[in-house]
Design a protein around this motif. Structure first.
Motif, short mmCIF file in Angstrom:
data_model
loop_
_atom_site.label_atom_id
_atom_site.label_comp_id
_atom_site.label_asym_id
_atom_site.label_seq_id
_atom_site.Cartn_x
_atom_site.Cartn_y
_atom_site.Cartn_z
N GLU A 154 0.84 -1.21 0.00
CA GLU A 154 0.00 0.00 0.00
C GLU A 154 0.87 1.25 0.00
O GLU A 154 0.54 2.26 -0.64
CB GLU A 154 -0.93 -0.01 1.21
CG GLU A 154 -2.11 -0.97 1.02
CD GLU A 154 -2.97 -1.11 2.26
OE1 GLU A 154 -2.68 -0.46 3.29
OE2 GLU A 154 -3.95 -1.89 2.18
N ALA A 155 1.97 1.18 0.72
CA ALA A 155 2.88 2.34 0.76
C ALA A 155 3.55 2.58 -0.60
O ALA A 155 3.75 3.73 -1.00
CB ALA A 155 3.94 2.16 1.84
N ALA A 158 0.95 4.32 -2.69
CA ALA A 158 0.75 5.70 -2.23
C ALA A 158 1.91 6.59 -2.68
O ALA A 158 1.71 7.70 -3.17
CB ALA A 158 0.60 5.73 -0.72
N GLN A 159 3.12 6.07 -2.52
CA GLN A 159 4.30 6.86 -2.91
C GLN A 159 4.34 7.07 -4.42
O GLN A 159 4.75 8.13 -4.90
CB GLN A 159 5.58 6.17 -2.42
CG GLN A 159 6.86 6.95 -2.67
CD GLN A 159 6.93 8.24 -1.86
OE1 GLN A 159 6.22 8.40 -0.88
NE2 GLN A 159 7.78 9.17 -2.29
N GLN A 161 1.78 7.44 -6.37
CA GLN A 161 0.86 8.54 -6.68
C GLN A 161 1.50 9.88 -6.34
O GLN A 161 1.35 10.87 -7.05
CB GLN A 161 -0.44 8.40 -5.90
CG GLN A 161 -1.30 7.25 -6.34
CD GLN A 161 -2.40 6.98 -5.33
OE1 GLN A 161 -3.37 7.71 -5.25
NE2 GLN A 161 -2.23 5.94 -4.53
N LYS A 162 2.21 9.88 -5.21
CA LYS A 162 2.81 11.13 -4.74
C LYS A 162 3.83 11.67 -5.74
O LYS A 162 4.06 12.87 -5.82
CB LYS A 162 3.46 10.86 -3.38
CG LYS A 162 4.07 12.08 -2.74
CD LYS A 162 4.58 11.75 -1.35
CE LYS A 162 5.64 12.77 -0.96
NZ LYS A 162 6.08 12.57 0.42
N PHE A 167 -0.67 11.55 -12.51
CA PHE A 167 -1.60 11.71 -11.38
C PHE A 167 -1.73 13.19 -11.03
O PHE A 167 -2.83 13.71 -10.84
CB PHE A 167 -1.10 10.92 -10.17
CG PHE A 167 -2.01 10.95 -8.98
CD1 PHE A 167 -3.06 10.05 -8.86
CD2 PHE A 167 -1.83 11.89 -7.97
CE1 PHE A 167 -3.92 10.09 -7.76
CE2 PHE A 167 -2.68 11.93 -6.87
CZ PHE A 167 -3.72 11.02 -6.77
N THR A 171 -5.12 15.44 -11.34
CA THR A 171 -5.79 15.87 -10.11
C THR A 171 -5.66 17.35 -9.84
O THR A 171 -6.40 17.91 -9.04
CB THR A 171 -5.23 15.11 -8.88
OG1 THR A 171 -3.81 15.26 -8.85
CG2 THR A 171 -5.58 13.64 -8.92
N ASN A 172 -4.71 18.01 -10.49
CA ASN A 172 -4.52 19.44 -10.27
C ASN A 172 -4.73 20.21 -11.57
O ASN A 172 -4.43 19.70 -12.65
CB ASN A 172 -3.10 19.72 -9.75
CG ASN A 172 -2.92 19.18 -8.35
OD1 ASN A 172 -3.71 19.48 -7.46
ND2 ASN A 172 -1.90 18.37 -8.15
N PRO A 173 -5.22 21.45 -11.45
CA PRO A 173 -5.44 22.22 -12.67
C PRO A 173 -4.12 22.59 -13.35
O PRO A 173 -3.09 22.75 -12.69
CB PRO A 173 -6.16 23.47 -12.18
CG PRO A 173 -5.92 23.53 -10.72
CD PRO A 173 -5.65 22.17 -10.25
N THR A 174 -4.15 22.69 -14.65
CA THR A 174 -2.98 23.06 -15.45
C THR A 174 -3.43 24.14 -16.44
O THR A 174 -4.51 24.04 -17.01
CB THR A 174 -2.48 21.84 -16.26
OG1 THR A 174 -2.26 20.76 -15.36
CG2 THR A 174 -1.22 22.15 -17.01
#
Lengths: 181, 376
Positions: A154-155, A158-159, A161-162, A167, A171-174
Motif C-alpha cells: 500500500e505504501a 501511495a508513494q 501517486q505522490k 496523477f 488531479t490538479n489544474p494546469t
C-alpha cells in the motif's frame, strides 16, 4: 536491499536528482506530440522528439497513435478515444512509479497489474452545460504480487501517486493555451 | 551576549493566537536545570504560562540578554563578524543564529489571485474566531495550526472548509500515554540528523496534527469531519475567482495513515509488545470532495493561510543560503568559520525544534564553537 531487481536503474535517477539540484535549468523538459486530422473524428498523432537536459532529444523510434471514437458514437472506431489515452497515461505512470519505488526500497516485484476506470457522463460533451465534459472520477485498482507485506505494498502505491506526473496532471489544474498558428 | 529584537519570549508574546497551548505536555517542557513543578504534569501550557516559564529561565540562568536590539546585518569582518543593530555595531569572533524557522508566515503566491472582497489572515494576524467576519471560512493547510484554527472557528458556529495537503496524523495518546511520551521514550526523537535517510525531507515535515487541551483530545481529520468541517484537497490554484482543489485527497489520507501505522509499529517494537496496539480508523474519505469553490459567491468570506512558516534571513549578509533560501549547515555548523545555528528543524535530532530538544543540540554546537575558539 540490493538483491531486488525490477529492472529500474534507481541509482541513475538518484544521481540525476543530485546533479539537477545545482542545474535546475537542465531539468526543464518540453514534451511534444504532432497531430493530423484524417477523416471524421479520426486523427493520427506522432511522438518522437522532446527537449530536455538543455538540448533536443529524440526517442529511438517514432510512435504513431491513432484516435477515433466508437461506433456507439456513430464513428468508425479506427482506434481508442482520446479520453481513454488519459487512462493509458495514468496506468503506465503509476506502474512505472510502483516499480521505481519498489526498487528503491529493495522490494522484489513478481507481478503488477491494474485496472483503471474513468466514469464519464457524456451529456457534457453533447452540450449539456450542467454536466462536466471530462471524467467525474477515476478509479485505479492495483493487484500486486511482491516480497512485501500488505502495508508495504500500500505504501508503494501511495508513494507512486505522490511522485506521478500524470496523477498530478489529472488531479490538479494546469494552464492550457490553445492557439491558431 | 544574547540579542533579542523585542522582549524575552517575544514570539510567544506577539506571534501566537489567543487559545494556543504547547503541543508538548508540561513534564516534557524543560530547559537545563529548569522544569515544570506545578500540579498538572500531563497538561499543556497556555501562552501566558510559556512566557512565564521562559522569562523565569532567563532570570535564573542569568543569560546576558540585551532586549529591544534588532540585528539589521551580520557580515564577515576580519577573522570574525560585524553585527549591525538598531543600537550600534558589535564585533564578535563567533555568532549563533538562533532566530528560528518561523519568522514569517509562508503564504503561497496563488493568494494574490484571491478576490479582494475576502478577508485574509495568517497565523500571525489571527487572534481568535471573535475577530473574524461572519460567514464561512476556508482554512488552507492541515498541520497543527490548520487543524487547531479550523476546529475553533467551527466551534464559533461558522461553516468551515479545510484544504488538506500532505500532513502528519498523530493521536494525542497511545496506549494511555501522550504520543510525545512515546516519541521521547522510544528514541524516535533522539534520532540524529546523520542517521536519517532523507534529511531534506525530514526537515520539511509539517507539524503534526496535535492540540494541547485539558481533555487530551485527538484532533485528526476524522475528528474535524465529525465536527462538520468539510475537507477538500490541496488548494492548487485560484482561477477566475474560483479556488481549485486537488483531486488527490484520498492519497494524502493514505500516506498519513500508513505513516501513522509505521510509527505506532515502531513504538510497539520498542515496547516489546506482542499484542495488537490500539487500531486507528482510516481517515474517512468524503464521498465526493469538492474540486472548486466560487470565492465570489459569499460562501466563504475569510481565508486563513495555515500554510507554514519560513525563516527571515534578510539581515544575513553572508553567502550561506542555498538556492531555495535555506541556511546551509551541517548539524548547526555553518561553513563560514565561527558561525552556527540552533533551533532549526532536525538541526541535529528529530526533537531539535521542541523546547526540551535544545539542550542536547546546544551542548554539541557549543562544544564545536569552543574548539574553534581554542584552535585560533
Amino acid at each position: 536491499m540490493t538483491t531486488a531487481d525490477n529492472g529500474v536503474n534507481v541509482q541513475a535517477l538518484l544521481d540525476a536528482r543530485e546533479a539537477l539540484k545545482n542545474a535546475p535549468e537542465a531539468a526543464q523538459f518540453t514534451w511534444r506530440a504532432t497531430s493530423k486530422w484524417q477523416k471524421g473524428v479520426h486523427s493520427t498523432t506522432t511522438v518522437q522528439n522532446f527537449f530536455g537536459l538543455g538540448q533536443e532529444q529524440s526517442h529511438k523510434t517514432e510512435t504513431v497513435l491513432d484516435a477515433d471514437h466508437p461506433e456507439v458514437f456513430a464513428a468508425e472506431d479506427n482506434a481508442i478515444t482520446p479520453i481513454e489515452y488519459l487512462l493509458v497515461g495514468l496506468a503506465s505512470c503509476l506502474t512505472a512509479g510502483v516499480a521505481s519505488v519498489a526498487q528503491n526500497r529493495g522490494i522484489q516485484l513478481r507481478s503488477v497489474e491494474s485496472v483503471v476506470e474513468g466514469n464519464h457522463d457524456i451529456r457534457g460533451i453533447l452540450g449539456d452545460t450542467d454536466v462536466r465534459n471530462g471524467y467525474n472520477d477515476i478509479k485505479v485498482t492495483f493487484t500486486i504480487d511482491a516480497d512485501a507485506s500488505k502495508q508495504e505494498i500500500e505504501a508503494l502505491v501511495a508513494q507512486s501517486q505522490k511522485r506521478s506526473a500524470v496523477f498530478d496532471a489529472l488531479t490538479n489544474p494546469t494552464n492550457v493555451s490553445v492557439e491558431v498558428a | 551576549m544574547v540579542l533579542e529584537r523585542g522582549e524575552v519570549a517575544n514570539s510567544w508574546r506577539r506571534e501566537r493566537w489567543e487559545s494556543l497551548r504547547l503541543l508538548t505536555p508540561n513534564w516534557q517542557t524543560r530547559l537545563p536545570g529548569h522544569h515544570y513543578e506545578g500540579p498538572d504534569p500531563d497538561g499543556y501550557m497556555t501562552m501566558g504560562e510559556v512566557i512565564k516559564f521562559i522569562d523565569h529561565f532567563a532570570a535564573v540562568c542569568r543569560a546576558p540578554v540585551r532586549t529591544s536590539v534588532a540585528v539589521t546585518s551580520l557580515r564577515r569582518a576580519d577573522d570574525g563578524y560585524l553585527v549591525a543593530t538598531n543600537d550600534g555595531d558589535i564585533r564578535c569572533r563567533t555568532a549563533i543564529i538562533a532566530s528560528g524557522a518561523c519568522n514569517l508566515p509562508a503564504v503561497p503566491a496563488l493568494a494574490e489571485a484571491v478576490p479582494s472582497a475576502l478577508t485574509q489572515f495568517t497565523p500571525f494576524g489571527y487572534q481568535g474566531p471573535a475577530h473574524l467576519p461572519d460567514g464561512g471560512v476556508l482554512v488552507v493547510g492541515a498541520s497543527a495550526t490548520g487543524v487547531q484554527l479550523a476546529a475553533e472557528i467551527r466551534r464559533s458556529g461558522r461553516p468551515v472548509i479545510l484544504s488538506v495537503g500532505e500532513h502528519v496524523r498523530l493521536p494525542r495518546t497511545y496506549r494511555g500515554r501522550d504520543v510525545l511520551w512515546w516519541m521521547d521514550s522510544s528514541g524516535v526523537w533522539d534520532q540524529r540528523h546523520d542517521e536519517i535517510d532523507d534529511l531534506a525531507r525530514a526537515r520539511r515535515l509539517p507539524s503534526p496534527q496535535l492540540v494541547g487541551t485539558p481533555e487530551r483530545t485527538t484532533l485528526d481529520l476524522n475528528a474535524l469531519s465529525a465536527m462538520g468541517i468539510e475537507l477538500t484537497g490541496r488548494l492548487a490554484a485560484v482561477r477566475d475567482g474560483r479556488a481549485l482543489f486537488s483531486g488527490g485527497l484520498r492519497n494524502v489520507f493514505a500516506l498519513a495513515d500508513l505513516k501513522l501505522q509505521r510509527l505506532l509499529d515502531t513504538f510497539d517494537a520498542w515496547a516489546g509488545s506482542a499484542e495488537a496496539g490500539e487500531g486507528f480508523e482510516p481517515t474517512l474519505v468524503p464521498a465526493s470532495p469538492r474540486l472548486q469553490l466560487d470565492l465570489r459567491s459569499g460562501e466563504v468570506r475569510t481565508i486563513v493561510w495555515a500554510t507554514g512558516f519560513r525563516p527571515d534571513y534578510r539581515w544575513l549578509d553572508l553567502p550561506v543560503l542555498d538556492a531555495k533560501g535555506h541556511l546551509q549547515h551541517d548539524g548547526g555548523v555553518v561553513a563560514t568559520p565561527g558561525l552556527y545555528a540552533l533551533g532549526l528543524p532536525v538541526l541535529r535530532r528529530r526533537k531539535s525544534t521542541f523546547i526540551h530538544g535544545i539542550s542536547d543540540d546546544a551542548r554539541d554546537v557549543i562544544e564545536h564553537l569552543a574548539q574553534t575558539l581554542a584552535a585560533r
